[in-house]
Design an enzyme around this catalytic site. Structure first.
Site, short mmCIF file in Angstrom:
data_model
loop_
_atom_site.label_atom_id
_atom_site.label_comp_id
_atom_site.label_asym_id
_atom_site.label_seq_id
_atom_site.Cartn_x
_atom_site.Cartn_y
_atom_site.Cartn_z
CG HIS A 58 -11.27 -7.98 6.38
ND1 HIS A 58 -10.43 -8.69 7.20
CD2 HIS A 58 -10.77 -8.11 5.12
CE1 HIS A 58 -9.47 -9.24 6.47
NE2 HIS A 58 -9.65 -8.90 5.21
CD GLU A 80 -1.77 -2.43 1.27
OE1 GLU A 80 -0.62 -2.71 1.68
OE2 GLU A 80 -2.62 -3.30 1.02
#
Ligand SMILES: Cc1ncc(C[n+]2csc(CCOP(=O)(O)OP(=O)(O)O)c2C)c(N)n1
Length: 668
Positions: free
Chosen positions: A474, A407
């Protein structure tokens, strides 16, 4: 032709076929920063410069790297690369103003030393965090590759910086994508006070090239002709055969990390040994022996540089100190963006939130040929939520790019693309994973315009939120990590219509935007959405219900919980305000409603403490106190991580709490 071995130089200089003018250019290239530095050390002692990071002894590397690149090829230097700036002929008074925090520098006094970039000179300076610089170089190189312009770029780091994760990620991406970047590691023995044996445990940093699948070389960084001739060959071949190359320059830091920190921890014999390998004096002796240089010429060059320095210093000293002006400071946080309205037409289709985002993204790809999408599994696979399904077929793999799991490097790559004329949309597979890309977002993208007037034309898409039984990693809705950071826009739609129009505007806007997409709403919320491209302005809340008893302020999934409650409790007469964007925040709409109803409840999905509800509440208390008939109520999730099991998750979320608190507030 091999030169004779000299008595007066440590190096066996080999000029190959370099002409005399080039040899002298390289000499003057090293001499100038040395003379500047000597002056800076005096100014530092006089308190006229606040900090100085010396590159004495390392000049050959910066000089040769800059000399082999064309002036329109980007260079990304670090704190010891003064010669990069002088080789590109930046007027010295501007550098001096920069170091004194004056307006004629490159950052309007907002950042110090070499922490700036300048598009005019194709130099993209560092941020203190070092590592993101490599990923930015990836982005610049990717843009060059997509433009097919046969250009390379060069980026610097010290050996200490190579321990950072951002650097590993960026090297890996560059290798996988075959990006034409010269990764220049100046191995100068120490990172601040840390010697190399406490920094890494391989013999040479260049050895890592093999692990990355990348060509790498070790170069004697103090031998200017070795650096120059090797780089010249490499750069020529990289221009026609684009690929990254990792270069480890063996050199030495002759002075302290910065002047105030000294060199006590460095053994003196090491300093003496490397003193003999000084790149400037050795080369000077060589040129004297070769008859290309004379003592008179050396003196003339030095006098010329000294005069240039003195004249430019006088200009910088004469410049007044920068004045604080609140409006100027605030105005530069974002690049001005003139919102262009594309009106939605009447032709609509009934689609889900996920379809609206996909369609909005696709139409932006059609509209902006320079838009690149990057993310894990976004290409053939279509992304884990299938938002980019079919995009590769339509736009090709150059513009729809699967990334490694990295990322940080990809966000930095987005920044590099933006610097070099592209727009980027980066998909976080889940908003939770943005923590691995946090550094470049909050430090690089957010601060670039304020620091040196450079846009960060990057949208980070953030599939977020709970209610899907996905547990602590998540399910987060982490907008508060970003609303706190000046320089980032934060968009958080709750409906398909808003999502499509706001995504289009976010992509049009040259500022960095965090675009939150609630996963639980992806497939559960449908709406009539215009088929064609349209935009909606950022910073405008939407008043979904009108009433006089209470103001409900919320966004994202909270909007749907509030609607559900109001549908059940039909006698509640409420204003329901969907914020839609958190930065910029529609304060006018909030105050207008509060002044009408006198009672406010703010609902957020995130845990309460430090969330945006707290700030909105504080603002209302400060500015609308006289209009209030009850204390402002905030409702948020529990102050715990988000649990997995559905019973626990619904206990954690504030949906039920909201209804109870709303009724209590109404009866206050
Ligand atoms: C993320 C981060 N951690 C720590 C620092 C503090 N710091 C600044 S420069 C530096 C040493 C860098 O060493 P190296 O990369 O070898 O470059 P050199 O200074 O030797 O040229 C350190 C520890 C920082 N700026 N950023």
């Amino acid at each position: 032709m091999k030169s004779k071995i000299s008595q007066n130089t440590i190096f066996n200089y080999d000029r190959q076929n370099l002409d005399d003018a080039t040899l002298l250019k390289l000499y003057r290239g090293m001499l100038k920063p040395r003379v500047i530095e000597e002056k800076m050390l005096i100014l530092l002692r006089q308190g006229k410069v606040s900090k100085w990071f010396s590159g004495i002894g390392q000049e050959a590397i910066s000089v040769a790297v800059t000399a082999v690149l064309d002036n329109d090829e980007y260079i990304l230097p670090m704190h010891r690369n003064l010669a990069v700036f002088t080789m590109r002929d930046i007027p010295l008074h501007r550098l001096f103003s920069q170091w004194q925090g004056k307006a004629n520098g490159f950052t309007k006094g907002r950042d110090r030393s070499f922490h700036f970039g300048t598009q005019e000179f194709h130099i993209i300076g560092m941020i203190s965090h070092l590592g993101p610089q490599f990923g930015v170089a990836d982005g610049i190189a990717l843009a060059n590759k997509l433009k097919n312009n046969n250009k390379v770029c060069a980026v610097f780091t010290g050996e200490g910086g190579t321990s950072e994760g951002d650097i590993h990620e960026a090297l890996n991406v560059a290798s996988v994508w075959k990006l034409p970047v010269l990764f220049c590691v100046e191995n100068n023995g120490y990172g601040l006070s840390t010697p190399t044996n406490e920094q890494y445990n391989c013999e040479h940093i260049a050895d890592r090239g093999k692990g990355y699948g990348m060509e790498s070389h070790i170069i004697d960084g103090n031998n200017i002709l070795e650096v120059y001739t090797k780089l010249q060959q490499l750069v020529e071949s990289m221009r026609t055969n684009p690929r990254p190359v990792l270069l480890e320059f063996k050199t030495f830091r002759m002075r302290g990390h910065e002047e105030a920190s000294g060199t006590k921890y460095v053994p003196t014999d090491l300093i003496d040994e490397w003193g003999l390998r000084d790149p400037l004096s050795n080369y000077e002796n060589y040129l004297l022996e070769e008859g290309l240089l004379s003592e008179e010429m050396i003196q003339k060059f030095k006098d010329g540089f000294k005069q240039e320095i003195d004249e430019n210093l006088a200009l910088a000293f004469a410049e007044p100190n920068i004045e604080f002006n609140e409006t100027n400071e605030l105005d530069d946080v974002f690049k001005p963006f003139e919102y262009q309205e594309f009106k939605p037409n009447l032709d609509v289709e009934n689609i889900r939130l996920i379809d609206a985002i996909s369609e909005g993204l696709k139409q932006s790809m059609e509209r902006h040929e320079n838009l690149v999408i990057m993310g894990q599994d976004v290409a053939e696979y279509g992304g884990v939520f299938k938002i980019t399904e079919g995009f590769v077929e339509q736009f090709g793999k150059d513009r729809v790019r699967n990334t490694p799991i990295c990322e940080s490097a990809i966000i930095s790559t987005g920044m590099g693309l933006s610097i070099n004329g592209f727009k980027a949309v980066v998909e976080m597979q889940f908003a939770d994973f943005v923590s691995s890309g946090f550094n470049p977002i909050v430090n690089y993208l957010a601060k670039s315009h304020y620091r040196w007037n450079e846009k960060a034309d990057v949208v980070v898409r953030m599939p977020c939120g709970a209610g899907v039984g996905a547990g602590p990693f998540h399910s987060q809705t982490n907008e508060a990590w970003f609303t706190h950071t000046p320089g980032l826009k934060v968009v958080y739609p709750a409906f398909p219509y808003d999502a499509k129009g706001l995504l289009a505007t976010s992509i049009e806007d040259p500022n960095p935007v965090l675009f939150f997409e609630h996963k639980a709403l992806y497939r559960s919320i449908r709406q009539d959405v215009p088929v064609d491209y349209y935009t909606l302005p950022l910073g405008k809340a939407s008043l979904l219900r009108e009433g006089i008893d209470v103001t409900i302020i919320t966004y994202g999934a909270g909007v749907h919980w509030a609607l559900e409650t109001l549908d059940q409790e039909t006698d509640i007469n409420a204003d329901l305000l969907d914020l839609r964007t958190l930065v910029p925040l529609d304060i006018d709409a909030i105050y207008k409603s509060v002044r009408k109803t006198g009672k406010v409840i703010i609902l957020q999905e995130d845990s309460m403490f430090g969330g945006i509800a707290s700030d909105i509440s504080a603002m209302i208390m400060e500015d609308c106190f006289e209009s209030l008939d009850a204390p402002v109520k905030r409702v948020g999730s529990m102050q715990t991580p988000i649990p997995f099991a559905s019973n626990l998750e619904s206990g954690y979320l504030p949906k039920e709490k909201f209804k109870k608190n709303l009724l209590t507030l109404l009866s206050y």
